[in-house]
Scaffold this motif. Structure first.
Motif, PDB file in Angstrom:
ATOM      1  N   GLN A  95     -30.193  46.417  57.099  1.00 51.46           N
ATOM      2  CA  GLN A  95     -32.047  46.306  57.849  1.00 51.46           C
ATOM      3  C   GLN A  95     -32.827  45.612  56.547  1.00 51.46           C
ATOM      4  OE1 GLN A  95     -33.184  49.728  58.584  1.00 51.46           O
ATOM      5  NE2 GLN A  95     -31.231  50.278  58.406  1.00 51.46           N
ATOM      6  N   GLY A 145     -18.194  45.109  47.584  1.00 51.71           N
ATOM      7  CA  GLY A 145     -17.123  45.332  48.296  1.00 51.71           C
ATOM      8  C   GLY A 145     -16.319  43.933  49.157  1.00 51.71           C
ATOM      9  N   ALA A 177     -37.712  47.499  53.645  1.00 51.07           N
ATOM     10  CA  ALA A 177     -36.691  48.309  53.802  1.00 51.07           C
ATOM     11  C   ALA A 177     -35.886  49.155  53.102  1.00 51.07           C
ATOM     12  CB  ALA A 177     -35.462  47.362  54.350  1.00 51.07           C
ATOM     13  N   GLY A 178     -36.686  48.688  52.007  1.00 57.99           N
ATOM     14  CA  GLY A 178     -35.687  50.224  51.089  1.00 57.99           C
ATOM     15  C   GLY A 178     -34.425  49.760  50.584  1.00 57.99           C
ATOM     16  N   TYR A 221     -27.093  49.367  53.498  1.00 61.29           N
ATOM     17  CA  TYR A 221     -28.314  48.595  52.996  1.00 61.29           C
ATOM     18  C   TYR A 221     -28.023  47.057  53.731  1.00 61.29           C
ATOM     19  CZ  TYR A 221     -27.576  51.573  49.549  1.00 61.29           C
ATOM     20  OH  TYR A 221     -27.801  53.063  48.834  1.00 61.29           O
ATOM     21  N   LEU A 222     -27.716  45.964  54.197  1.00 64.05           N
ATOM     22  CA  LEU A 222     -27.988  45.065  54.402  1.00 64.05           C
ATOM     23  C   LEU A 222     -28.006  44.762  56.165  1.00 64.05           C
ATOM     24  CD1 LEU A 222     -25.321  42.534  52.900  1.00 64.05           C
ATOM     25  CD2 LEU A 222     -27.255  43.244  51.816  1.00 64.05           C
ATOM     26  N   ASN A 275     -18.190  48.870  50.605  1.00 64.61           N
ATOM     27  CA  ASN A 275     -18.358  47.050  51.679  1.00 64.61           C
ATOM     28  C   ASN A 275     -19.406  48.213  52.745  1.00 64.61           C
ATOM     29  OD1 ASN A 275     -18.380  45.443  53.062  1.00 64.61           O
ATOM     30  ND2 ASN A 275     -16.946  45.655  54.210  1.00 64.61           N
ATOM     31  N   THR A 330     -25.370  39.455  58.169  1.00 68.61           N
ATOM     32  CA  THR A 330     -24.479  40.408  56.906  1.00 68.61           C
ATOM     33  C   THR A 330     -24.097  39.785  56.463  1.00 68.61           C
ATOM     34  OG1 THR A 330     -23.779  41.915  58.926  1.00 68.61           O
ATOM     35  CG2 THR A 330     -23.255  42.786  56.187  1.00 68.61           C
ATOM     36  N   TRP A 375     -22.875  49.055  51.238  1.00 68.54           N
ATOM     37  CA  TRP A 375     -23.801  47.462  51.806  1.00 68.54           C
ATOM     38  C   TRP A 375     -24.192  47.511  53.023  1.00 68.54           C
ATOM     39  CZ3 TRP A 375     -27.216  46.255  48.218  1.00 68.54           C
ATOM     40  CH2 TRP A 375     -26.314  46.624  46.377  1.00 68.54           C
ATOM     41  N   CYS A 376     -22.994  47.006  53.693  1.00 69.20           N
ATOM     42  CA  CYS A 376     -23.345  47.138  54.649  1.00 69.20           C
ATOM     43  C   CYS A 376     -24.209  47.390  56.154  1.00 69.20           C
ATOM     44  CB  CYS A 376     -22.132  47.185  55.353  1.00 69.20           C
ATOM     45  SG  CYS A 376     -20.849  45.745  55.313  1.00 69.20           S
ATOM     46  N   VAL A 426     -35.083  53.435  56.292  1.00 68.84           N
ATOM     47  CA  VAL A 426     -36.749  53.479  57.295  1.00 68.84           C
ATOM     48  C   VAL A 426     -36.410  53.774  59.040  1.00 68.84           C
ATOM     49  CG1 VAL A 426     -37.761  51.510  56.383  1.00 68.84           C
ATOM     50  CG2 VAL A 426     -36.021  50.728  57.499  1.00 68.84           C
TER      51      VAL A 426
END
Lengths: 341, 556, 147, 325
Positions: free
Chosen positions: D214, C107, D279-280, D211-212, D205, D249, D208-209, A39
């Motif tokens: 957001q 992860g 946040a998609g 993504y997280l 990791n 996080t 994901w970080c 986003v």
């Protein structure tokens, strides 16, 4: 339709030069601007070419930079002598926020009333004082935008230090409102030119206002079961609150560590079942309807009564991101109907 | 009421104090809020320390007590009782293990051990803060016992318990009572045997409190102290009995040393037990007997000393010699273990002219001869050369080994076994005939190779231990059961599915909501259901999420 | 707000990981005691929390511990079939396996989360296992808790 | 205009159900802020039945509302697509509702339109769309600028590409025959799971970080989930406090791990979590991974398919894999 005036003398900066100007600004200040990942959000800029210019509005409002989701207030250390408290270090370096929209600029002025009114919230004020705002006007609008309801002009830089309008290949510098803004302009002197351009003065599509005149002040007249029924689809998630540029409720939490800890404040949302729960376990807003009512009252009743301004700026984020497509405009219309009944 | 925690750190003489800097630990503990007192003891379990502890509880109004000392597995009951005597609920006590699991295993890094000990005490304090008073769970006890194994030890236990008036079920897998002892002609040390055994067996048969199940096996066991439900299988028949206590007296087997010293190949090579049995049935006059000790024991695959074989060898050697003074009897050994009064018999054997020679494991004796052994050749260390002894009989002293069924029995009764597959008691010194599991006791060679004297002594001991709860008629269980917070229960039923004891079931609430309920008597406190509960409505007393998280938090 | 803690022993330059161990009361806790009684040497980087059965360890504890910056979490239980409560360790085995896979997917090295069977008589196995597992965590290095 | 007919049929049936008192509440869909935006609709009296709509934009899994409204209503009527019925199967299995307390109206579905995909295909001005019809392979969007045809598989939700219905589920009414739609391409999420698995731990990791970073911990993913029915969530508990609102996080990872783990064997892959996420964040990835593992390791079937069976973590097999020991 073409609303362009021909041949008006304006200060302009081309897209390429804008990057150079921002690069220069970045040399003196911390620069924050919209960045796209999953986003678009405001982020600290390391590389100017990462700035996203073709955005309608950011996912999270600019309040994140003044009132972050989680903010350390102070830390404390305990030893056998007692407890030592250390206030969190606040922003010292000045920063520039590039790309704020007029609705969000209004929202900041609303937050100023909350955090800088009777009670001065130094954490917020400090950050606010040290941030220069460069606004960008809206030449287009989303179908969820309804800022005109609240008298916001999508092409006016009220509340910003500098206000630009995107004209495709170049930006017009429409307003320089403050001394701080002027000094930023000075940094970009070599890039800013005065030219006769076709200038756009109106929004491409005007946002549709809704009539709220009869609502504020009359909210009490709404029947109770209206709230229960209206809130039916609501999932009680925190999206609308977190993406709202004026929502400012927070919770205070301690993170205990060995012999000490940190006190944080974190965003909280009033649709949460626990929001109003007291230490005793008593919860005055146990039902979803009661919480929903509170949310609307806060924005359209308590706010106008206390600050003489509606606590909504019509940015439409809560409409776009709602997972069940609840529409604040529709609800307001139904409130009006309910009051008139 | 404010939580007032008292922390007591034991030095255990030098055991803890020699590794851990106790004052340092105390200093650290004092900085934790709610800790109002932190003291050290030289020996926390000593009588005067305990009375000091009681005084401190009263004096400082302590409502939580943390003792950092040895392992809760042995000393927790002592301190809990002490708290109770000082008027503090026993569940408001927390034990921290800084001896076995800190001082002793980290003796090589003292600074780190001290840091760790302080951390462990912190964790203990973290949990203690959240302890809640509870009352033990009370259960009635069925006044009957089951003895598994009809050997000397089991018979002794059975008789003893029956004479105390308890109903006894004696289960034996073979078709006769007596076990290994019935193979012996004579018993050590008085060398009487048969007569005594038949006397014991007769007593069993005459006792109306005892029911004997011959040729029977245990098929299933469930329940707990006070009410074990045991299924006995005899061929196709199955019987279910409910007993209050169980004594395991399954004894041991004798190693048949196939492949060693021509056993099974040479006709005149046999084990001590076989010789004993043989001489019981007919009079044999051997003239040249060689016995080899430590056959198949004290070796890599069986490193233990079976403790009884030396004495059996001496006993049999003496009986050969006594029945035929002309016979040449030789015992080849690695070391002679004759403890206590048995030493006399060793001397007596030497006086009789029985030869004792040492062989080494590096050069074990060899049996020479075709079809039967006629010469034993061994390397004599003192002489520094091979020596041949002619023989007409070779007797091998083999160790007692754990019964093959021990593994399945251990699973059935949920009790531990050692690496050698013998049953493992709760504590070798402090609780020798008990298991950690309440209500199950152990005696005789099932625990470890013992001679008949000890088998009998342990049989009595186990009977005495088993009788205690049965005489009391009721038992108190530590209330570490699970319970469900109805308010938070979603009624998903995961806990019901995982409970190994069927202790959880649905209960209907008035408001048309299904929640679960835990049967406090059936619950054994494993905590399976607690982990299966998604939102933590199910909690285990003494091991709640809050308490364990607090421990993790204190560590972080 | 989150900093990577410096947990390196200045003297030996060796990383001292923070490790949480859950041990069941009947087997592995007793084995740890036995290791002590036998005076075996075990590295000191772990702390044991005693639970009645390995099945009491809810996976959320493990996730929580990782969120609080632990470098490793081990669960020790009875050998299959020897559970004091008959079947607790079978549940544990499933839960652990699934969580290991999930952690790895998100992860967090699955090696940081281990399950081992140690019976009451296996004091030496306890010491050896701990030594090996801790060595494994040392090789992985500290977890960066903010990432 | 088969759809409009179905919509009318639905409205009539619901009117009837409310009229004769079969149900006291009917949960369906109504128009939201624009034709393509549909909201859940709660009908309590016959007059409200007219608000109900039924079209290719009705994507919410309404089963999520059941636990909330169950206590206050005698019998709830609910409108479900074939895939949503899986959630109902699970809710009955997990003892959250008895089948008799539900009146299930099955609605046919040929794939639901993912607004974010539509936005990519069509452009941002979705308000231009005023109507929809469909052919075998395409959706025909009626817009202010005429009809636009888009291939179905380009704009339906990923989950629709591998559509699964429960076995032998009895609907009280079927508005039309329920068929499993077929598309040319498969659900890409399996492939994405595999791609993720092939990364190194450090790379995972990192992904994901990002993504997280957001994630705003709004917990919409949880609130939208049918399986989130605990009276008090573990995340809301004050004592013990498993989770705080402090948005690090580490906290976010804890939240998402626990959420996904709690869904093990219960996730019916309705995709509501991912759809709800503002946040998609591709949350189905995590759910799918767990589903894949329970299938592979414990031979567990997908949730909500059959009406028997125990959750994979509430049972065991003595021969469960132990390679990791």
């Amino acid at each position: 339709m073409d609303n362009r005036e021909k041949g008006v003398e304006r200060k302009i900066i081309t897209r390429d030069d804008l990057s150079k100007w921002l690069e220069k600004i970045k040399g003196h200040f911390d620069l924050y601007a919209p960045v796209r990942s999953t986003v678009v959000n405001f982020g600290k800029i390391e590389r100017v070419d990462k700035i996203c210019l073709d955005f309608m509005n950011t996912f999270l409002p600019p309040k994140v930079l003044f009132f972050p989701q989680t903010e350390e207030l102070f830390s404390y250390a305990r030893d056998s002598e007692g407890i030592e408290v250390k206030r969190a270090e606040d922003l010292i370096k000045e920063r520039v926020l590039f790309g704020i929209r007029p609705c969000d600029a209004r929202a900041l002025s609303i937050l100023d009333m909350v955090f800088g009114g009777e009670i001065q919230d130094s954490h917020y004020i400090e950050k606010r004082r040290n941030t220069v705002l460069i606004g960008i006007g809206c030449t287009e609008s989303l179908n969820t935008c309804f800022c005109s309801t609240f008298g916001i002009d999508p092409l006016s830089g009220e509340g910003t230090d500098i206000f630009l309008i995107d004209n495709g290949g170049y930006f017009t510098i429409k307003e320089v409102n403050t001394q701080r803004g002027r000094s930023l302009i000075d940094l970009g002197n070599t890039f800013i030119k005065t030219e006769k351009v076709d200038h756009r003065e109106e929004a491409g599509s005007v946002t549709v206002p809704i009539n709220i005149a009869s609502i504020t002040g009359n909210m009490e007249k709404v029947q109770e079961d209206f709230w229960n029924n209206t809130s039916d689809p609501c999932l009680s998630c925190g999206i609308c609150t977190y993406v709202c540029p004026t929502c400012h409720c927070f919770d205070v939490e301690d993170e205990e560590k060995k012999n000490g800890g940190v006190r944080f404040r974190t965003w909280d949302f009033c649709m949460s079942k626990d929001f109003a729960r007291m230490a005793s376990g008593e919860n005055p807003r146990i039902s979803k309807g009661e919480r929903y009512r509170h949310r609307y009252f806060h924005k359209f009743d308590y706010f106008p009564k206390k600050y003489a301004v509606v606590g909504c700026v019509g940015c439409g984020r809560c409409i776009s991101y709602c997972p069940v497509n609840m529409d604040i405009r529709k609800v307001l219309e139904r409130i009006r109907e309910n009051i008139q009944k | 009421m404010k939580t007032r925690i008292g922390v007591f750190v034991c030095r255990c003489g030098n055991n803890i104090g020699g590794v851990i800097d106790v004052p340092n630990v105390l200093e650290d503990v004092r900085s934790i809020s709610n800790v109002v007192l932190a003291e050290e003891f030289m020996y926390a379990c000593s009588e005067d320390s305990l009375s000091t502890l009681k005084e401190r509880i009263k004096e400082h109004g302590l409502n939580r007590v943390v003792v950092a000392a040895c392992t809760p597995r042995t000393h927790e009951p002592l301190f809990k009782r002490c708290c109770e005597e000082a008027g503090l609920n026993r569940y408001l006590f927390e034990f921290v293990n800084i001896r076995e699991q800190c001082a002793w295993i980290h003796a090589h890094e003292k600074a780190k051990a001290t840091k760790k000990a302080a951390g462990l005490v912190r964790m203990g304090v973290g949990k203690a803060f959240l302890l809640k008073p509870r009352e033990d769970i009370e259960i009635d006890i069925t006044p009957s016992a089951m003895i598994i194994g009809g050997g000397v030890s089991g018979i002794t236990s059975a008789l003893n318990l029956a004479r105390q008036g308890f109903e006894v079920h004696l289960v034996e897998r073979s078709d006769h009572l007596g076990g290994v002892a019935s193979d012996f002609k004579t018993w050590f040390p008085d060398r009487e045997g048969d007569r005594k055994l038949s006397h014991l067996v007769r007593s069993i048969e005459c006792d109306e409190n005892i029911t004997v199940y011959l040729s029977s096996k245990i098929k299933d066991c469930s329940g707990n102290l006070g009410a074990f439900t045991v299924v006995i299988q005899d061929g196709d028949k199955e019987r279910t009995v409910v007993v209050g206590t169980i004594v395991i007296a399954t004894g041991a087997g004798v190693l048949k040393p196939h492949g060693l010293y021509g056993y099974g190949e040479l006709s005149n090579v046999m084990t001590q037990m076989e010789y004993d049995n043989l001489s019981k049935r007919r009079k044999e006059k051997y003239k040249k007997v060689v016995m080899i000790n430590c056959v198949g024991t004290r070796v890599t695959e069986r490193p233990y000393c079976s403790q009884v074989c030396c004495m059996i060898a001496i006993k049999n050697a003496i009986s050969v010699k006594e029945s035929n003074p002309q016979a040449a009897v030789h015992i080849l050994h690695r070391d002679i273990l004759v403890y206590g009064t048995a030493e006399e018999y060793y001397r007596y054997a030497m006086e009789l002219g029985i030869g004792f020679s040492r062989y080494t494991i590096e050069a074990p004796p060899q049996i020479l001869g075709e079809g039967s052994g006629d010469t034993v050749r061994y390397y004599d260390e003192t002489a520094g050369k091979d020596i041949d002894i002619s023989c007409d009989l070779v007797v091998l002293s083999t160790p007692l080994v754990a019964q093959e069924e021990n593994e399945s029995m251990a699973k059935l009764f949920k009790v531990p076994i050692s690496e050698e597959r013998f049953f493992l008691e709760a504590h070798q010194k402090l609780r020798p005939v008990e298991f950690a599991t309440d209500g199950i006791y152990i005696c005789g060679s099932a625990r470890w190779p013992v001679d008949i004297r000890e088998s009998i002594a342990q049989g009595y001991a186990a009977a005495a231990k088993a009788a205690i709860p049965m005489h009391r008629g009721r038992v108190f269980f530590e209330a570490i059961t699970a319970s469900c917070d109805e308010k938070n229960c979603s009624g998903c039923g995961s806990c019901i599915e995982v409970c190994p004891y069927n202790a959880v079931d649905y209960k209907d609430l008035e408001e048309d909501r299904k929640v679960v309920e835990v049967n406090q008597v059936k619950c054994k406190g494993c905590g399976c259901c607690v982990s299966a509960c998604k939102n933590g409505a199910m909690q285990q007393h003494g091991f709640s999420d809050y308490q364990l998280l607090s421990m993790i938090e204190m560590m972080a | 707000m989150e900093k990577k803690e410096q947990r390196v022993d200045r003297g030996t330059e060796q990383f001292s990981p923070k490790i949480l161990v859950f041990a069941c009361n009947w087997c592995s806790y007793a084995a740890a005691d036995l290791a002590g009684v036998s005076r075996l040497e075990v590295p000191s980087d772990f702390r044991i929390i005693r639970v009645m059965c390995s099945a009491r360890v809810r996976p959320e504890f493990v996730i929580y511990a990782f969120s609080r910056g632990f470098d490793g979490v081990f669960i020790l239980g009875c050998h299959p079939g020897e559970c004091h409560y008959s079947e607790g360790n079978y549940y544990t085995r499933r839960r652990v396996l699934l969580l290991k896979e999930t952690l790895q997917f998100m992860g967090i090295e699955s090696e940081r989360f281990q399950l081992r069977w140690v019976s009451a008589s296996e004091g030496a196995k306890f010491a050896g296992t701990m030594k090996r597992l801790i060595e494994g965590i040392r090789d992985l290095g500290p977890r960066n808790i903010d990432t | 205009m088969i759809k409009v007919m179905l919509q009318k049929k639905l409205q009539d049936r619901v009117k009837e159900l409310l009229q004769n008192g079969t149900v006291s509440l009917f949960i369906g869909y109504e128009q939201g802020p624009g034709f393509v935006y549909v909201s859940p609709c709660f009908v309590r009296d016959e007059s409200g039945a007219e608000r109900l709509v039924l079209n290719q934009f009705c994507s919410n899994n309404l089963a999520g509302y059941i636990h909330e409204y169950n206590a206050y209503n005698r019998r709830i009527g609910i409108c479900v697509k074939g895939c949503d019925a899986r959630a109902l199967v699970e809710l009955v299995k997990q003892n959250q509702i008895t089948r008799e307390d539900l009146f299930v109206v099955g609605v046919p579905c040929t794939g639901r339109i993912d607004i974010s995909k539509l936005r990519e295909e069509y452009g941002p001005k979705l308000e231009e769309i005023k109507g929809i019809s469909e052919t075998e392979r395409s959706f025909l969007l009626e817009t202010v600028r005429g009809t636009k045809e888009i291939y179905k598989e380009k704009i339906v939700f990923d989950k629709c590409l591998s559509c699964t219905h429960p076995e032998g589920f009895e609907y009280d009414i079927l508005l039309d025959e329920l068929k499993i739609p077929e598309f040319g391409s498969a659900d890409p999420v399996q492939k994405r799971v595999e791609e993720m698995e092939s990364l190194s731990t450090a790379e995972k990791n990192e992904v994901w970080c990002s993504y997280l970073s957001q994630c705003i911990l709004c917990r919409a993913c949880q609130k939208a989930c049918y399986a989130c029915y605990c009276p008090e969530c573990i995340f809301d508990k004050a004592y013990p406090r498993w989770f705080s609102k402090i948005s690090t996080t580490a906290q976010k990872r804890l939240y998402h791990l626990i959420r996904a783990y709690h869904l093990a064997g219960r996730c019916v892959d309705c995709g509501e979590c991912e759809r709800a996420c503002p946040a998609g964040i591709p949350l189905r990835l995590l759910n799918k991974k767990i589903e894949k593992e329970t299938k592979k390791l414990f031979n567990n079937r997908e949730a909500g398919i059959n009406q028997e069976g125990v959750l994979p973590l509430n049972t065991f097999d003595i021969d469960d894999p132990d390679f990791f020991l």
